[in-house]
Scaffold this motif. Structure first.
Motif, PDB file in Angstrom:
ATOM      1  N   CYS A   1       0.819  -1.209   0.000  1.00  0.00           N
ATOM      2  CA  CYS A   1       0.000   0.000   0.000  1.00  0.00           C
ATOM      3  C   CYS A   1       0.852   1.259   0.000  1.00  0.00           C
ATOM      4  CB  CYS A   1      -0.950   0.016   1.194  1.00  0.00           C
ATOM      5  SG  CYS A   1      -0.170   0.258   2.788  1.00  0.00           S
ATOM      6  N   VAL A   2       0.226   2.330  -0.451  1.00  0.00           N
ATOM      7  CA  VAL A   2       0.786   3.678  -0.387  1.00  0.00           C
ATOM      8  C   VAL A   2      -0.072   4.470   0.587  1.00  0.00           C
ATOM      9  CG1 VAL A   2       1.262   5.814  -1.650  1.00  0.00           C
ATOM     10  CG2 VAL A   2       1.627   3.590  -2.760  1.00  0.00           C
ATOM     11  N   LEU A   3       0.583   5.154   1.512  1.00  0.00           N
ATOM     12  CA  LEU A   3      -0.104   6.032   2.448  1.00  0.00           C
ATOM     13  C   LEU A   3       0.421   7.446   2.243  1.00  0.00           C
ATOM     14  CD1 LEU A   3       0.064   3.826   5.670  1.00  0.00           C
ATOM     15  CD2 LEU A   3      -1.841   4.040   4.061  1.00  0.00           C
ATOM     16  N   ILE A   4      -0.464   8.349   1.899  1.00  0.00           N
ATOM     17  CA  ILE A   4      -0.084   9.737   1.651  1.00  0.00           C
ATOM     18  C   ILE A   4      -0.547  10.594   2.822  1.00  0.00           C
ATOM     19  CG2 ILE A   4      -0.477  11.751   0.175  1.00  0.00           C
ATOM     20  CD1 ILE A   4      -0.745   9.834  -2.184  1.00  0.00           C
ATOM     21  N   THR A   5       0.377  11.339   3.411  1.00  0.00           N
ATOM     22  CA  THR A   5       0.010  12.242   4.494  1.00  0.00           C
ATOM     23  C   THR A   5      -0.388  13.590   3.897  1.00  0.00           C
ATOM     24  OG1 THR A   5       1.619  11.174   5.960  1.00  0.00           O
ATOM     25  CG2 THR A   5       0.727  13.300   6.659  1.00  0.00           C
ATOM     26  N   SER A   6      -1.681  13.849   3.853  1.00  0.00           N
ATOM     27  CA  SER A   6      -2.191  15.149   3.418  1.00  0.00           C
ATOM     28  C   SER A   6      -2.428  15.987   4.667  1.00  0.00           C
ATOM     29  CB  SER A   6      -3.463  14.970   2.580  1.00  0.00           C
ATOM     30  OG  SER A   6      -4.007  16.212   2.199  1.00  0.00           O
ATOM     31  N   SER A   7      -3.608  16.527   4.822  1.00  0.00           N
ATOM     32  CA  SER A   7      -3.936  17.393   5.959  1.00  0.00           C
ATOM     33  C   SER A   7      -5.420  17.685   5.900  1.00  0.00           C
ATOM     34  CB  SER A   7      -3.144  18.708   5.855  1.00  0.00           C
ATOM     35  OG  SER A   7      -3.652  19.690   6.723  1.00  0.00           O
ATOM     36  N   THR A   8      -5.985  18.101   7.026  1.00  0.00           N
ATOM     37  CA  THR A   8      -7.361  18.578   6.957  1.00  0.00           C
ATOM     38  C   THR A   8      -7.453  19.822   6.075  1.00  0.00           C
ATOM     39  OG1 THR A   8      -6.984  19.720   9.072  1.00  0.00           O
ATOM     40  CG2 THR A   8      -8.170  17.620   9.142  1.00  0.00           C
ATOM     41  N   ALA A   9      -6.301  20.458   5.814  1.00  0.00           N
ATOM     42  CA  ALA A   9      -6.272  21.553   4.835  1.00  0.00           C
ATOM     43  C   ALA A   9      -6.541  21.034   3.433  1.00  0.00           C
ATOM     44  CB  ALA A   9      -4.926  22.263   4.873  1.00  0.00           C
ATOM     45  N   GLY A  10      -6.491  19.724   3.244  1.00  0.00           N
ATOM     46  CA  GLY A  10      -6.846  19.101   1.977  1.00  0.00           C
ATOM     47  C   GLY A  10      -8.309  18.719   1.910  1.00  0.00           C
TER      48      GLY A  10
ATOM     49  N   ALA B   1      -1.685  22.296  -2.253  1.00  0.00           N
ATOM     50  CA  ALA B   1      -0.856  21.090  -2.304  1.00  0.00           C
ATOM     51  C   ALA B   1      -1.568  19.912  -1.651  1.00  0.00           C
ATOM     52  CB  ALA B   1       0.481  21.349  -1.618  1.00  0.00           C
ATOM     53  N   LYS B   2      -2.182  20.153  -0.499  1.00  0.00           N
ATOM     54  CA  LYS B   2      -2.812  19.069   0.239  1.00  0.00           C
ATOM     55  C   LYS B   2      -4.074  18.560  -0.454  1.00  0.00           C
ATOM     56  CE  LYS B   2       0.246  18.802   3.503  1.00  0.00           C
ATOM     57  NZ  LYS B   2       1.116  17.609   3.638  1.00  0.00           N
ATOM     58  N   TRP B   3      -4.833  19.466  -1.106  1.00  0.00           N
ATOM     59  CA  TRP B   3      -5.958  19.012  -1.930  1.00  0.00           C
ATOM     60  C   TRP B   3      -5.440  18.171  -3.097  1.00  0.00           C
ATOM     61  CZ3 TRP B   3     -11.354  19.530  -2.043  1.00  0.00           C
ATOM     62  CH2 TRP B   3     -11.921  20.259  -0.991  1.00  0.00           C
ATOM     63  N   GLY B   4      -4.338  18.601  -3.686  1.00  0.00           N
ATOM     64  CA  GLY B   4      -3.761  17.834  -4.788  1.00  0.00           C
ATOM     65  C   GLY B   4      -3.334  16.442  -4.359  1.00  0.00           C
ATOM     66  N   MET B   5      -2.844  16.323  -3.143  1.00  0.00           N
ATOM     67  CA  MET B   5      -2.420  15.017  -2.632  1.00  0.00           C
ATOM     68  C   MET B   5      -3.607  14.076  -2.447  1.00  0.00           C
ATOM     69  SD  MET B   5       0.428  16.527  -0.019  1.00  0.00           S
ATOM     70  CE  MET B   5       1.137  15.014   0.641  1.00  0.00           C
ATOM     71  N   VAL B   6      -4.766  14.637  -2.108  1.00  0.00           N
ATOM     72  CA  VAL B   6      -5.975  13.818  -2.022  1.00  0.00           C
ATOM     73  C   VAL B   6      -6.337  13.263  -3.400  1.00  0.00           C
ATOM     74  CG1 VAL B   6      -8.468  13.882  -1.591  1.00  0.00           C
ATOM     75  CG2 VAL B   6      -6.877  14.953   0.031  1.00  0.00           C
TER      76      VAL B   6
ATOM     77  N   VAL C   1      -5.283   8.084   1.989  1.00  0.00           N
ATOM     78  CA  VAL C   1      -4.763   9.395   2.355  1.00  0.00           C
ATOM     79  C   VAL C   1      -5.130   9.686   3.806  1.00  0.00           C
ATOM     80  CG1 VAL C   1      -4.779  11.858   1.815  1.00  0.00           C
ATOM     81  CG2 VAL C   1      -5.056  10.175  -0.024  1.00  0.00           C
ATOM     82  N   ILE C   2      -4.128  10.014   4.608  1.00  0.00           N
ATOM     83  CA  ILE C   2      -4.355  10.381   6.000  1.00  0.00           C
ATOM     84  C   ILE C   2      -4.310  11.901   6.102  1.00  0.00           C
ATOM     85  CG2 ILE C   2      -3.533  10.191   8.373  1.00  0.00           C
ATOM     86  CD1 ILE C   2      -2.169   7.570   7.575  1.00  0.00           C
ATOM     87  N   CYS C   3      -5.312  12.476   6.746  1.00  0.00           N
ATOM     88  CA  CYS C   3      -5.383  13.929   6.894  1.00  0.00           C
ATOM     89  C   CYS C   3      -5.282  14.307   8.374  1.00  0.00           C
ATOM     90  CB  CYS C   3      -6.698  14.457   6.318  1.00  0.00           C
ATOM     91  SG  CYS C   3      -6.787  14.366   4.526  1.00  0.00           S
ATOM     92  N   PRO C   4      -4.072  14.582   8.845  1.00  0.00           N
ATOM     93  CA  PRO C   4      -3.932  15.029  10.233  1.00  0.00           C
ATOM     94  C   PRO C   4      -4.545  16.409  10.417  1.00  0.00           C
ATOM     95  CG  PRO C   4      -1.831  14.271   9.331  1.00  0.00           C
ATOM     96  CD  PRO C   4      -2.772  14.434   8.183  1.00  0.00           C
ATOM     97  N   GLY C   5      -5.040  16.630  11.624  1.00  0.00           N
ATOM     98  CA  GLY C   5      -5.431  17.975  12.005  1.00  0.00           C
ATOM     99  C   GLY C   5      -4.220  18.696  12.570  1.00  0.00           C
TER     100      GLY C   5
END
Length: 253
Positions: free
Chosen positions: A126-135, A148-153, A172-176
């Motif tokens: 698997c691939v896990l991408i760390t985005s953000s709640t900004a995504g 950038a973070k929306w693009g990662m989603v 995709v994981i979106c940390p707060g």
């Protein structure tokens, strides 16, 4: 057999917390980072490489090293990122915009590009991408970061579609707001831009979640280990927030 896990920006912060979580779960961990000193401070049992994820030659050389040493790969954690500028859109310099997207979005793209052939050949992983709640929401004064973070989603959802037929998942994981030096810098800059104190900004961020709290790196690490496990074998193409449930992405303290 233990998992073989790559983590970018894995020598400190959230990346290190992810690496620690996988190591505690028995995985073989290989961290990449631009900070040579932080790499040196990592546990001896971890493999370590100095890598600039925004530079394709650097990424390609790292994956060649990984393939030579391991021959296969189970998990890519595309975690590297920078905060970018805190400013109104009309005050953002183009170079600062490009630098933010280069590390966050292009870094995730480059690492995924070189991981995909290894994962597809293995037929699992698997691939896990760390985005953000900004995504997931608009983010005033942080246009480069949010873009950038929306693009990662979008990248993660597309990878799930491309890699799924080969038995490979992507989420995709979106940390707060994660406790640590990065968010402290963001809050200081935001306080200056809004004429507020750091404590007012902190209280605003925390009150923007239903649980009224920041999160810790270990919370992201635990989610990454779960998503890479057999317990999540059919979880793919998902965008999962670990944020205490954001209810107002731009709260005013």
């Amino acid at each position: 057999m233990s998992q073989k896990v790559l983590i970018t920006a894995g020598a400190s912060g959230v990346g290190r917390a992810i690496a620690e979580a996988f190591a505690e779960a028995g995985a073989q961990v290989w961290v990449a980072d631009v900070d040579a000193a932080a790499l040196t401070a990592c546990p001896e049992g971890w493999r370590r490489s100095e890598v600039n994820v925004a530079d394709e030659a650097s990424v390609a050389a790292w994956f060649a090293e990984v393939e030579a040493a391991w021959g296969s790969l189970d998990v890519l954690c595309a975690n590297a990122g920078i905060a970018g500028p805190t400013a109104l859109i009309e005050d953002v310099e183009l170079d600062a915009w490009r630098a933010c997207l280069a590390v966050n979005l292009e870094g995730a793209f480059l690492c995924s590009k070189y991981a995909a052939p290894m994962l597809k050949q293995q037929g699992s992983g698997c691939v896990l991408i760390t985005s953000s709640t900004a995504g997931q929401y608009g983010y005033p004064n942080r246009a480069p970061y949010a873009a950038a973070k929306w693009g990662m989603v979008g990248l993660g959802k597309t990878l799930a579609m491309e890699l799924g037929p080969h038995g490979v998942r992507c989420n995709v994981i979106c940390p707060g707001s994660v406790e640590g030096p990065r968010i402290e810098g963001v809050m200081e800059r935001e306080a200056a831009a809004k004429g507020m104190t750091r404590d007012q900004v902190y209280a605003g961020y925390a009150s923007g979640t239903s649980m009224g709290s920041f999160i810790e790196g270990r919370d992201i690490g635990a989610m990454a280990v779960f998503l890479a496990s057999d317990a999540a074998r059919l979880v793919s193409g998902q965008v999962i927030a670990v944020d205490g449930h954001t209810v107002n992405p731009d709260p005013k303290a």
